[in-house]
Design a protein around this motif. Structure first.
Motif, PDB file in Angstrom:
ATOM      1  N   GLY A   1       0.811  -1.214   0.000  1.00  0.00           N
ATOM      2  CA  GLY A   1       0.000   0.000   0.000  1.00  0.00           C
ATOM      3  C   GLY A   1       0.844   1.263   0.000  1.00  0.00           C
ATOM      4  N   GLY A   2       0.247   2.365  -0.418  1.00  0.00           N
ATOM      5  CA  GLY A   2       0.922   3.650  -0.405  1.00  0.00           C
ATOM      6  C   GLY A   2       1.953   3.834  -1.493  1.00  0.00           C
ATOM      7  N   VAL A   3       1.881   3.040  -2.550  1.00  0.00           N
ATOM      8  CA  VAL A   3       2.902   3.085  -3.602  1.00  0.00           C
ATOM      9  C   VAL A   3       2.305   3.316  -4.987  1.00  0.00           C
ATOM     10  N   LEU A   4       1.091   3.853  -5.026  1.00  0.00           N
ATOM     11  CA  LEU A   4       0.415   3.990  -6.317  1.00  0.00           C
ATOM     12  C   LEU A   4       1.187   4.891  -7.279  1.00  0.00           C
ATOM     13  N   ASP A   5       1.742   5.995  -6.791  1.00  0.00           N
ATOM     14  CA  ASP A   5       2.499   6.882  -7.681  1.00  0.00           C
ATOM     15  C   ASP A   5       3.667   6.152  -8.319  1.00  0.00           C
ATOM     16  N   SER A   6       4.394   5.361  -7.546  1.00  0.00           N
ATOM     17  CA  SER A   6       5.515   4.588  -8.089  1.00  0.00           C
ATOM     18  C   SER A   6       5.027   3.557  -9.097  1.00  0.00           C
ATOM     19  N   THR A   7       3.910   2.918  -8.779  1.00  0.00           N
ATOM     20  CA  THR A   7       3.341   1.939  -9.709  1.00  0.00           C
ATOM     21  C   THR A   7       3.056   2.569 -11.063  1.00  0.00           C
ATOM     22  N   LEU A   8       2.354   3.699 -11.051  1.00  0.00           N
ATOM     23  CA  LEU A   8       1.963   4.333 -12.312  1.00  0.00           C
ATOM     24  C   LEU A   8       3.179   4.880 -13.060  1.00  0.00           C
ATOM     25  N   ALA A   9       4.244   5.230 -12.333  1.00  0.00           N
ATOM     26  CA  ALA A   9       5.440   5.781 -12.970  1.00  0.00           C
ATOM     27  C   ALA A   9       6.224   4.727 -13.747  1.00  0.00           C
ATOM     28  N   VAL A  10       6.041   3.450 -13.390  1.00  0.00           N
ATOM     29  CA  VAL A  10       6.833   2.401 -14.047  1.00  0.00           C
ATOM     30  C   VAL A  10       5.981   1.437 -14.857  1.00  0.00           C
ATOM     31  N   LEU A  11       4.660   1.605 -14.844  1.00  0.00           N
ATOM     32  CA  LEU A  11       3.783   0.675 -15.551  1.00  0.00           C
ATOM     33  C   LEU A  11       3.799   0.961 -17.052  1.00  0.00           C
ATOM     34  N   ALA A  12       4.054  -0.065 -17.830  1.00  0.00           N
ATOM     35  CA  ALA A  12       4.069   0.073 -19.284  1.00  0.00           C
ATOM     36  C   ALA A  12       2.649   0.311 -19.785  1.00  0.00           C
ATOM     37  N   ASP A  13       2.548   0.886 -20.986  1.00  0.00           N
ATOM     38  CA  ASP A  13       1.239   1.050 -21.615  1.00  0.00           C
ATOM     39  C   ASP A  13       0.551  -0.309 -21.722  1.00  0.00           C
ATOM     40  N   GLY A  14      -0.693  -0.370 -21.272  1.00  0.00           N
ATOM     41  CA  GLY A  14      -1.420  -1.633 -21.305  1.00  0.00           C
ATOM     42  C   GLY A  14      -1.112  -2.547 -20.144  1.00  0.00           C
ATOM     43  N   GLY A  15      -0.279  -2.090 -19.214  1.00  0.00           N
ATOM     44  CA  GLY A  15       0.077  -2.912 -18.060  1.00  0.00           C
ATOM     45  C   GLY A  15      -1.085  -3.052 -17.083  1.00  0.00           C
ATOM     46  N   ARG A  16      -0.971  -4.041 -16.197  1.00  0.00           N
ATOM     47  CA  ARG A  16      -2.036  -4.344 -15.242  1.00  0.00           C
ATOM     48  C   ARG A  16      -1.476  -4.233 -13.835  1.00  0.00           C
ATOM     49  N   HIS A  17      -2.301  -3.748 -12.907  1.00  0.00           N
ATOM     50  CA  HIS A  17      -1.829  -3.655 -11.534  1.00  0.00           C
ATOM     51  C   HIS A  17      -2.969  -3.891 -10.562  1.00  0.00           C
ATOM     52  N   ALA A  18      -2.589  -4.382  -9.372  1.00  0.00           N
ATOM     53  CA  ALA A  18      -3.566  -4.663  -8.332  1.00  0.00           C
ATOM     54  C   ALA A  18      -2.907  -4.479  -6.976  1.00  0.00           C
ATOM     55  N   SER A  19      -3.746  -4.228  -5.964  1.00  0.00           N
ATOM     56  CA  SER A  19      -3.258  -4.032  -4.611  1.00  0.00           C
ATOM     57  C   SER A  19      -4.140  -4.784  -3.633  1.00  0.00           C
ATOM     58  N   ILE A  20      -3.528  -5.266  -2.555  1.00  0.00           N
ATOM     59  CA  ILE A  20      -4.302  -5.839  -1.451  1.00  0.00           C
ATOM     60  C   ILE A  20      -4.414  -4.851  -0.298  1.00  0.00           C
ATOM     61  N   ALA A  21      -3.817  -3.661  -0.450  1.00  0.00           N
ATOM     62  CA  ALA A  21      -3.697  -2.747   0.682  1.00  0.00           C
ATOM     63  C   ALA A  21      -4.075  -1.311   0.368  1.00  0.00           C
TER      64      ALA A  21
ATOM     65  N   HIS B   1      -7.130   0.812  -1.700  1.00  0.00           N
ATOM     66  CA  HIS B   1      -8.325   0.843  -2.542  1.00  0.00           C
ATOM     67  C   HIS B   1      -8.263   1.947  -3.593  1.00  0.00           C
ATOM     68  N   THR B   2      -7.352   2.915  -3.467  1.00  0.00           N
ATOM     69  CA  THR B   2      -7.297   4.006  -4.436  1.00  0.00           C
ATOM     70  C   THR B   2      -6.826   3.532  -5.809  1.00  0.00           C
ATOM     71  N   VAL B   3      -6.302   2.315  -5.896  1.00  0.00           N
ATOM     72  CA  VAL B   3      -5.910   1.801  -7.220  1.00  0.00           C
ATOM     73  C   VAL B   3      -7.124   1.678  -8.133  1.00  0.00           C
ATOM     74  N   LEU B   4      -8.320   1.568  -7.556  1.00  0.00           N
ATOM     75  CA  LEU B   4      -9.533   1.432  -8.371  1.00  0.00           C
ATOM     76  C   LEU B   4      -9.748   2.650  -9.248  1.00  0.00           C
ATOM     77  N   GLY B   5      -9.309   3.820  -8.776  1.00  0.00           N
ATOM     78  CA  GLY B   5      -9.461   5.033  -9.564  1.00  0.00           C
ATOM     79  C   GLY B   5      -8.352   5.244 -10.559  1.00  0.00           C
ATOM     80  N   ALA B   6      -7.405   4.294 -10.614  1.00  0.00           N
ATOM     81  CA  ALA B   6      -6.269   4.416 -11.524  1.00  0.00           C
ATOM     82  C   ALA B   6      -6.136   3.177 -12.410  1.00  0.00           C
ATOM     83  N   GLY B   7      -7.276   2.533 -12.672  1.00  0.00           N
ATOM     84  CA  GLY B   7      -7.276   1.395 -13.585  1.00  0.00           C
ATOM     85  C   GLY B   7      -6.791   0.088 -12.990  1.00  0.00           C
ATOM     86  N   GLY B   8      -6.612   0.066 -11.666  1.00  0.00           N
ATOM     87  CA  GLY B   8      -6.130  -1.148 -11.020  1.00  0.00           C
ATOM     88  C   GLY B   8      -7.243  -1.936 -10.362  1.00  0.00           C
ATOM     89  N   GLN B   9      -6.874  -3.050  -9.757  1.00  0.00           N
ATOM     90  CA  GLN B   9      -7.818  -3.895  -9.039  1.00  0.00           C
ATOM     91  C   GLN B   9      -7.440  -3.927  -7.561  1.00  0.00           C
TER      92      GLN B   9
END
Length: 310
Positions: free
Chosen positions: A224-244, A246-254
């Motif tokens: 948790g708390g790493v969404l900015d880092s996730t989005l900074a390194v995610l390739a176009d079309g990449g997939r991401h999810a978090s167990i910790a 919930h704000t990933v839901l607003g950024a295309g994650g699960q």
């Protein structure tokens, strides 16, 4: 006179570790489709003390006194009606979460629905086996939901933790390349699991991009708390999810939470027996020292699982 009670750690209401008490409680009833497990080991997970503090009261009913704990390894003491899959004496493991919070695994006995049970992997000792269910299922189900496979480059946030280290191994089993965040003291251990470790904190995105200039295709967030880092390194079309987080839901994650699943757990057991999956145990405690085990878990720096032994 027959003693139909058991030793257990329980709490009468929400609070911190001070509410935990060693007590005697009636043996659990064994409903149809359930078994009674004699507990050998039970693993600590952060959700245990978060529930104890009332953190999930809006989601799950609690019936006090509560015996915490959802992870277990042990032997079947009794089978309920209509349980052809298992027999008395079978060695089993389970993520024994039920629909309400009450009778958990930090006790001499626990009743477990068959849908959550799997055979204990022979390759793991009792403590390792107890540490597999919740963490292993969490990693497995998240990676499955993201369609992780060969050709993927996976970033695991919290790679040295109980869930993260299993996520690293399971991503490697699926044929993916794995980059994992961890403190430097855990880097050599992660390299041994086939992971390319990077230090978390400031500059993380630059360190990941140095290893994967085109970005990563999958991000598994176990802290948790790493969404900015996730989005900074995610390739176009990449997939991401978090167990910790919930704000990933607003950024295309699960955002996901693990489900009990005996079939999934049996598959993890087969991987362990094939030498492709192992569980690190960081510390063990006797049942009476559960408050100290919770306190260690709350520090958040343990590499591997904390296990209660009976």
């Amino acid at each position: 006179m027959v003693d139909n009670t058991m030793r257990a750690m329980a709490y009468p209401g929400y609070g911190g570790t001070e509410v935990l008490r060693e007590t005697r409680l009636p043996l659990p009833k064994v409903a149809p489709g359930e078994v009674l497990v004699k507990v050998r080991c039970a693993a600590v997970n952060p959700v245990d003390w978060k529930i104890m503090a009332g953190g999930l009261d809006a989601l799950m009913d609690a019936v006090f006194p509560v015996v915490p704990g959802w992870d277990v390894s042990g032997t079947i003491e009794q089978v309920g009606f209509d349980v052809p899959e298992f027999a008395v004496g079978d060695e089993v493991i389970a993520y024994a979460r039920k629909d309400y919070v009450h009778g958990g695994t930090f006790a001499e006995y626990v009743s477990v629905p068959v849908r959550a049970l799997a055979p204990k992997p022979a390759a793991l000792d009792w403590a390792q086996a107890a540490g597999l269910p919740l963490a292993g299922l969490t990693a497995h189900q998240l990676l499955t939901r993201l369609g992780t496979g060969a050709g993927d480059t996976v970033l695991v946030h919290g790679a040295a933790g109980g869930v993260g280290s299993l996520g690293v191994q399971l991503a490697r089993v699926r044929g993916a390349r794995v980059i994992g965040t961890a403190s430097p003291r855990n880097h050599e251990r992660l390299r041994a699991l086939g992971c390319e470790p990077v230090e978390y904190g400031d500059g993380l995105a630059d360190r990941v991009r140095a290893l994967a200039p085109d970005g990563v295709t999958v991000v598994a967030d176990f802290v948790g708390g790493v969404l900015d880092s996730t989005l900074a390194v995610l390739a176009d079309g990449g997939r991401h999810a978090s167990i910790a987080d919930h704000t990933v839901l607003g950024a295309g994650g699960q955002w996901m939470w693990v489900r009990p699943d005996g079939a999934d757990l049996a598959e993890l057991g087969r991987l362990a027996d094939a030498g492709r999956l192992t569980v690190d145990v960081a510390a063990t405690f006797p049942l009476a020292d559960l408050p100290a085990a919770f306190a260690l878990s709350q520090e958040g720096h343990t590499a591997g699982k904390i296990v209660i032994t009976l």
